[in-house]
Design an enzyme around this catalytic site. Structure first.
Site, PDB file in Angstrom:
ATOM      1  N   GLU A 151      -4.398  12.616  11.794  1.00 55.28           N
ATOM      2  CA  GLU A 151      -3.894  13.647  10.855  1.00 55.28           C
ATOM      3  C   GLU A 151      -4.791  13.732   9.638  1.00 55.28           C
ATOM      4  O   GLU A 151      -5.471  12.767   9.283  1.00 55.28           O
ATOM      5  CB  GLU A 151      -2.429  13.387  10.490  1.00 55.28           C
ATOM      6  CG  GLU A 151      -2.157  12.108   9.697  1.00 55.28           C
ATOM      7  CD  GLU A 151      -2.306  12.265   8.194  1.00 55.28           C
ATOM      8  OE1 GLU A 151      -2.367  13.401   7.690  1.00 55.28           O
ATOM      9  OE2 GLU A 151      -2.375  11.220   7.509  1.00 55.28           O
ATOM     10  N   ARG A 187       3.020  14.300   9.721  1.00 59.18           N
ATOM     11  CA  ARG A 187       1.861  15.141  10.126  1.00 59.18           C
ATOM     12  C   ARG A 187       1.254  14.682  11.448  1.00 59.18           C
ATOM     13  O   ARG A 187       0.461  15.393  12.041  1.00 59.18           O
ATOM     14  CB  ARG A 187       0.757  15.093   9.043  1.00 59.18           C
ATOM     15  CG  ARG A 187       1.100  15.797   7.760  1.00 59.18           C
ATOM     16  CD  ARG A 187      -0.091  15.874   6.827  1.00 59.18           C
ATOM     17  NE  ARG A 187      -0.542  14.602   6.342  1.00 59.18           N
ATOM     18  CZ  ARG A 187      -0.072  13.973   5.245  1.00 59.18           C
ATOM     19  NH1 ARG A 187       0.878  14.523   4.525  1.00 59.18           N
ATOM     20  NH2 ARG A 187      -0.566  12.811   4.868  1.00 59.18           N
ATOM     21  N   SER A 224      -9.796   7.801   2.710  1.00 62.80           N
ATOM     22  CA  SER A 224      -9.159   8.593   1.658  1.00 62.80           C
ATOM     23  C   SER A 224     -10.201   8.899   0.579  1.00 62.80           C
ATOM     24  O   SER A 224     -10.683   7.991  -0.095  1.00 62.80           O
ATOM     25  CB  SER A 224      -7.988   7.787   1.088  1.00 62.80           C
ATOM     26  OG  SER A 224      -7.458   8.435  -0.031  1.00 62.80           O
ATOM     27  N   HIS A 304      -0.901   1.475  -5.571  1.00 62.18           N
ATOM     28  CA  HIS A 304      -0.980   2.891  -5.163  1.00 62.18           C
ATOM     29  C   HIS A 304      -0.042   3.743  -5.994  1.00 62.18           C
ATOM     30  O   HIS A 304      -0.348   4.897  -6.303  1.00 62.18           O
ATOM     31  CB  HIS A 304      -0.724   3.109  -3.662  1.00 62.18           C
ATOM     32  CG  HIS A 304      -1.019   4.541  -3.246  1.00 62.18           C
ATOM     33  ND1 HIS A 304      -0.057   5.516  -3.228  1.00 62.18           N
ATOM     34  CD2 HIS A 304      -2.177   5.157  -2.908  1.00 62.18           C
ATOM     35  CE1 HIS A 304      -0.606   6.670  -2.865  1.00 62.18           C
ATOM     36  NE2 HIS A 304      -1.902   6.485  -2.670  1.00 62.18           N
ATOM     37  N   PHE A 314      -3.068  13.358 -14.515  1.00 60.40           N
ATOM     38  CA  PHE A 314      -4.373  14.025 -14.608  1.00 60.40           C
ATOM     39  C   PHE A 314      -4.236  15.511 -14.259  1.00 60.40           C
ATOM     40  O   PHE A 314      -4.751  16.383 -14.957  1.00 60.40           O
ATOM     41  CB  PHE A 314      -5.354  13.339 -13.648  1.00 60.40           C
ATOM     42  CG  PHE A 314      -6.650  14.066 -13.441  1.00 60.40           C
ATOM     43  CD1 PHE A 314      -7.715  13.882 -14.312  1.00 60.40           C
ATOM     44  CD2 PHE A 314      -6.822  14.943 -12.367  1.00 60.40           C
ATOM     45  CE1 PHE A 314      -8.924  14.567 -14.129  1.00 60.40           C
ATOM     46  CE2 PHE A 314      -8.009  15.623 -12.178  1.00 60.40           C
ATOM     47  CZ  PHE A 314      -9.058  15.430 -13.057  1.00 60.40           C
ATOM     48  N   HIS A 327      -7.995  13.095   2.978  1.00 61.67           N
ATOM     49  CA  HIS A 327      -7.297  11.950   3.572  1.00 61.67           C
ATOM     50  C   HIS A 327      -7.309  12.165   5.081  1.00 61.67           C
ATOM     51  O   HIS A 327      -6.972  13.242   5.560  1.00 61.67           O
ATOM     52  CB  HIS A 327      -5.891  11.969   2.930  1.00 61.67           C
ATOM     53  CG  HIS A 327      -4.776  11.343   3.668  1.00 61.67           C
ATOM     54  ND1 HIS A 327      -3.950  10.390   3.101  1.00 61.67           N
ATOM     55  CD2 HIS A 327      -4.291  11.535   4.904  1.00 61.67           C
ATOM     56  CE1 HIS A 327      -3.009  10.038   3.957  1.00 61.67           C
ATOM     57  NE2 HIS A 327      -3.201  10.716   5.067  1.00 61.67           N
TER      58      HIS A 327
HETATM   59  C1  HEM Z   1      -0.456   9.642  -0.293  1.00 61.88           C
HETATM   60  C2  HEM Z   1      -2.879  10.262  -4.404  1.00 61.88           C
HETATM   61  C3  HEM Z   1      -6.199   7.097  -2.936  1.00 61.88           C
HETATM   62  C4  HEM Z   1      -3.362   5.912   0.771  1.00 61.88           C
HETATM   63  C5  HEM Z   1      -0.869  10.115  -1.499  1.00 61.88           C
HETATM   64  C6  HEM Z   1      -0.324  11.267  -2.152  1.00 61.88           C
HETATM   65  C7  HEM Z   1      -0.999  11.435  -3.310  1.00 61.88           C
HETATM   66  C8  HEM Z   1      -1.982  10.407  -3.386  1.00 61.88           C
HETATM   67  C9  HEM Z   1      -0.808  12.538  -4.345  1.00 61.88           C
HETATM   68  C10 HEM Z   1       0.783  12.177  -1.623  1.00 61.88           C
HETATM   69  C11 HEM Z   1       0.080  13.286  -0.899  1.00 61.88           C
HETATM   70  C12 HEM Z   1       1.002  14.319  -0.339  1.00 61.88           C
HETATM   71  O1  HEM Z   1       1.777  14.000   0.557  1.00 61.88           O
HETATM   72  O2  HEM Z   1       0.929  15.471  -0.812  1.00 61.88           O
HETATM   73  C13 HEM Z   1      -4.024   9.501  -4.318  1.00 61.88           C
HETATM   74  C14 HEM Z   1      -5.138   9.597  -5.226  1.00 61.88           C
HETATM   75  C15 HEM Z   1      -6.072   8.715  -4.824  1.00 61.88           C
HETATM   76  C16 HEM Z   1      -5.540   8.061  -3.642  1.00 61.88           C
HETATM   77  C17 HEM Z   1      -5.208  10.555  -6.406  1.00 61.88           C
HETATM   78  C18 HEM Z   1      -7.417   8.394  -5.422  1.00 61.88           C
HETATM   79  C19 HEM Z   1      -7.828   8.838  -6.602  1.00 61.88           C
HETATM   80  C20 HEM Z   1      -5.720   6.487  -1.806  1.00 61.88           C
HETATM   81  C21 HEM Z   1      -6.419   5.497  -1.048  1.00 61.88           C
HETATM   82  C22 HEM Z   1      -5.612   5.153  -0.007  1.00 61.88           C
HETATM   83  C23 HEM Z   1      -4.416   5.947  -0.110  1.00 61.88           C
HETATM   84  C24 HEM Z   1      -7.831   5.000  -1.364  1.00 61.88           C
HETATM   85  C25 HEM Z   1      -5.832   4.161   1.089  1.00 61.88           C
HETATM   86  C26 HEM Z   1      -6.842   3.345   1.207  1.00 61.88           C
HETATM   87  C27 HEM Z   1      -2.359   6.851   0.824  1.00 61.88           C
HETATM   88  C28 HEM Z   1      -1.428   6.977   1.923  1.00 61.88           C
HETATM   89  C29 HEM Z   1      -0.603   8.066   1.621  1.00 61.88           C
HETATM   90  C30 HEM Z   1      -1.044   8.575   0.339  1.00 61.88           C
HETATM   91  C31 HEM Z   1      -1.373   6.087   3.163  1.00 61.88           C
HETATM   92  C32 HEM Z   1       0.491   8.661   2.511  1.00 61.88           C
HETATM   93  C33 HEM Z   1       1.836   8.132   2.199  1.00 61.88           C
HETATM   94  C34 HEM Z   1       2.883   8.791   3.083  1.00 61.88           C
HETATM   95  O3  HEM Z   1       2.852  10.001   3.299  1.00 61.88           O
HETATM   96  O4  HEM Z   1       3.767   8.071   3.574  1.00 61.88           O
HETATM   97  N1  HEM Z   1      -1.873   9.597  -2.277  1.00 61.88           N
HETATM   98  N2  HEM Z   1      -4.291   8.545  -3.395  1.00 61.88           N
HETATM   99  N3  HEM Z   1      -4.515   6.733  -1.230  1.00 61.88           N
HETATM  100  N4  HEM Z   1      -2.094   7.818  -0.112  1.00 61.88           N
HETATM  101 FE1  HEM Z   1      -3.111   8.064  -1.805  1.00 61.88          FE
END
Ligand code: HEM
Length: 360
Positions: A151, A187, A224, A304, A314, A327
């Site tokens: 996804e 997704r 990501s 996270h 931001f 992602h």
């Molecule tokens: C979900 C922000 C980095 C793992 C999300 C979501 C946001 C977010 C806003 C929700 C997205 C949505 O469904 O619309 C960020 C930002 C990052 C970042 C701003 C860096 C600046 C990372 C990194 C990883 C990660 C580096 C993993 C190594 C995840 C995962 C979800 C997620 C697994 C899905 C959660 C779910 O739907 O159950 N992130 N993220 N993120 N993020 Fe991050």
């Protein structure tokens, strides 16, 4: 961010393509009437695509990367131009926690048979089989998920990054399944009927020479990405003062303590042009015991949660900001993974995979 009722848009589509839509035996976390608070997109692969391929081809030496290691990486890049080579390839660099520099090629295919032919022909050259021992290491980490087990999510539909470059069907319209915890699973086409529970643990042989790690079923991989190349000076300054430090803390946690929560390996990498110049793009790449462990970290771990909150602040402070997030997530069976290391330090990628003591 609070939901915006005006975003109840009938044009919103499912991230799951029609040809993979089946009667769910596992309910979605979001209800049918859910409208996400902000737009996001997935990409569409050609309908006949059964599996996708994402291969990470690395060389490694004590920083700074040796001349020989750079030559080896250039050789890998050239192999990618051969018959049946990848549809898309890019460079990234990473200095790991043991102070080694890694030059990495990231290659994507939407044709698993072409990849299979290419890999069979070039595996020895890629991993350096039969070569004299050298002062650098080589590694291959490749996954070939079913298209149903893959996804994507993008904050912008003008950002063909990573897997999006092999999406011949382009970006979707705005999708419904995002903006809530659990949307990643919603997704995934395969998760309509499959709990994606992990089976087993990785086995890391301790033989000398080339080592191949044996993985297990339903391991989860995430790339990501963050791209600030279009940000203006104020946005860039704000990103580096508020968001990036949280991201760095989260990446440091996964790299050094991830094993305690099911993360086998993590790298916080920077995209590069392959000539020693870094681009204004970074990404986290990590390998997890299960999709559920990844979900738990994203939803509830302070690192996270802090990344997420800083990003929301931001975006509220920088209306129309041009920070682009991407992602891509794969859940893979045992035979859809290949991890091989030659002369790399013991903490390299899946070579350092371990389960916390006392866990099943
Ligand atoms: C979900 C922000 C980095 C793992 C999300 C979501 C946001 C977010 C806003 C929700 C997205 C949505 O469904 O619309 C960020 C930002 C990052 C970042 C701003 C860096 C600046 C990372 C990194 C990883 C990660 C580096 C993993 C190594 C995840 C995962 C979800 C997620 C697994 C899905 C959660 C779910 O739907 O159950 N992130 N993220 N993120 N993020 Fe991050």
């Amino acid at each position: 961010m609070a939901p915006d009722p005006s975003r109840q848009d009938p044009a919103i589509e499912s991230s799951i393509p029609r040809h993979f839509t089946v009667k769910r035996t596992r309910p979605k976390r979001a209800g049918a009437g859910y409208a996400p608070p902000y737009p996001s997109y997935s990409v569409r692969f050609a309908e006949g695509v059964s599996n996708l391929v994402c291969a990470f081809l690395g060389v490694q030496s004590r920083a700074p990367l040796s001349h020989e290691a750079k030559v080896a990486s250039a050789g890998m890049w050239e192999l990618c131009a051969n018959e049946d080579g990848p549809m898309s390839r890019e460079h990234a660099v990473h200095t790991d926690e043991q102070g080694f520099d890694n030059q990495v090629i990231i290659a994507y295919w939407d044709d698993v048979d072409a990849y299979g032919r290419w890999f069979k022909k070039h595996r020895d050259a890629l991993i350096g089989a039969g070569l004299e021992p050298s002062d650098y290491g080589r590694w291959i980490e490749a996954v070939t998920p079913e298209a149903r087990g893959f996804e994507t999510l993008y904050s912008s539909n003008t950002f063909p990054e990573g897997a999006a470059r092999m999406a011949t069907g382009g970006f979707t319209g705005e999708i419904q399944e995002h903006g809530y915890w659990g949307s990643m699973r919603d997704r995934l086409p395969i998760a309509q009927t499959d709990a994606l529970e992990p089976v087993g643990d990785p086995v890391v042989p301790r033989n000398p020479g080339i080592v191949r790690v044996e993985p297990h079923d339903n391991l989860a991989v995430i790339r990501s990405g963050q791209d600030w190349s279009l940000c203006d000076d104020a946005e860039r300054a704000s990103y580096f003062s508020h968001v990036e430090p949280q991201l760095k803390a989260g990446m440091d946690f996964l790299t050094t303590e991830g094993a305690s929560i099911g993360c086998y390996a993590n790298r916080y990498m920077t995209s590069s042009d392959g000539n020693g110049n870094v681009l204004e793009q970074s990404f986290g790449l990590s390998f997890w015991h299960s999709l559920e462990d990844m979900e738990r970290w994203a939803e509830s771990h302070p690192t996270h949660v802090a990344i997420f909150r800083s990003a929301m602040t931001f975006l509220q402070a920088n209306a129309g900001a041009r920070l682009r997030l991407s992602h891509e997530v794969a859940v893979v069976s045992r035979d859809q993974q290949y991890y091989e290391y030659n002369n790399c330090h013991a903490g390299t990628g899946m070579l350092g995979a371990r389960r916390p003591l006392g866990t099943a």
